[in-house]
Design an enzyme around this catalytic site. Sequence first.
Site, PDB file in Angstrom:
ATOM      1  N   VAL A  48       0.828  -1.204   0.000  1.00  0.00           N
ATOM      2  CA  VAL A  48       0.000   0.000   0.000  1.00  0.00           C
ATOM      3  C   VAL A  48       0.864   1.257   0.000  1.00  0.00           C
ATOM      4  O   VAL A  48       1.961   1.276   0.561  1.00  0.00           O
ATOM      5  CB  VAL A  48      -0.965  -0.018   1.221  1.00  0.00           C
ATOM      6  CG1 VAL A  48      -0.210   0.110   2.523  1.00  0.00           C
ATOM      7  CG2 VAL A  48      -2.020   1.053   1.116  1.00  0.00           C
ATOM      8  N   CYS A  49       0.375   2.293  -0.693  1.00  0.00           N
ATOM      9  CA  CYS A  49       0.975   3.629  -0.617  1.00  0.00           C
ATOM     10  C   CYS A  49      -0.183   4.610  -0.430  1.00  0.00           C
ATOM     11  O   CYS A  49      -1.178   4.267   0.191  1.00  0.00           O
ATOM     12  CB  CYS A  49       1.830   3.937  -1.843  1.00  0.00           C
ATOM     13  SG  CYS A  49       0.915   4.015  -3.393  1.00  0.00           S
ATOM     14  N   ARG A  50      -0.082   5.817  -0.960  1.00  0.00           N
ATOM     15  CA  ARG A  50      -1.166   6.782  -0.753  1.00  0.00           C
ATOM     16  C   ARG A  50      -2.363   6.464  -1.638  1.00  0.00           C
ATOM     17  O   ARG A  50      -3.490   6.404  -1.167  1.00  0.00           O
ATOM     18  CB  ARG A  50      -0.667   8.209  -1.007  1.00  0.00           C
ATOM     19  CG  ARG A  50      -1.699   9.278  -0.691  1.00  0.00           C
ATOM     20  CD  ARG A  50      -1.072  10.669  -0.692  1.00  0.00           C
ATOM     21  NE  ARG A  50      -2.068  11.668  -0.329  1.00  0.00           N
ATOM     22  CZ  ARG A  50      -2.814  12.334  -1.213  1.00  0.00           C
ATOM     23  NH1 ARG A  50      -2.676  12.100  -2.505  1.00  0.00           N
ATOM     24  NH2 ARG A  50      -3.692  13.224  -0.801  1.00  0.00           N
TER      25      ARG A  50
ATOM     26  N   MET B 153      -3.922   4.089   0.823  1.00  0.00           N
ATOM     27  CA  MET B 153      -4.372   4.490   2.151  1.00  0.00           C
ATOM     28  C   MET B 153      -5.559   5.448   2.103  1.00  0.00           C
ATOM     29  O   MET B 153      -6.318   5.536   3.070  1.00  0.00           O
ATOM     30  CB  MET B 153      -3.209   5.112   2.940  1.00  0.00           C
ATOM     31  CG  MET B 153      -2.197   4.102   3.443  1.00  0.00           C
ATOM     32  SD  MET B 153      -2.905   2.776   4.490  1.00  0.00           S
ATOM     33  CE  MET B 153      -3.532   3.722   5.889  1.00  0.00           C
TER      34      MET B 153
ATOM     35  N   GLY C 267      -1.850   4.210  -4.767  1.00  0.00           N
ATOM     36  CA  GLY C 267      -1.642   2.961  -5.492  1.00  0.00           C
ATOM     37  C   GLY C 267      -0.552   2.957  -6.542  1.00  0.00           C
ATOM     38  O   GLY C 267      -0.236   1.910  -7.081  1.00  0.00           O
TER      39      GLY C 267
END
Length: 109
Positions: free
Chosen positions: A61-63, A89, A65
Amino acid sequence: MFHSQLPAVDVSDVPADGIVLDVRENDEWAAGHAEGAVHIPMGEVVARIAEVPDGGRVHVVCRVGGRSAQVTQYLVAQGVDAVNVNGGMLDWEAAGRPVVADGGEGYVL
């Protein structure tokens, strides 16, 4: 484009006890992250590959995708059972999944 063949799941498909790898930067992580997630910023993943948890599917996961898609592609190439978390996220928080910060309750930047 590689995204079409990249394994991905929606936030709702991440098990509550699933392995979550957060590849955002330190300030993003400090503001809010999934409880129990492992934090390795994207730029450090290659050097810290040994720290990627094993023993199950890794949900990256990141902010939103984009960075996690690149890390997922790398991990899959290394033989890791990794999937990108669609929406990152931002979707995690919007779905009401728990978010914690280094100082307590968190929010996503």
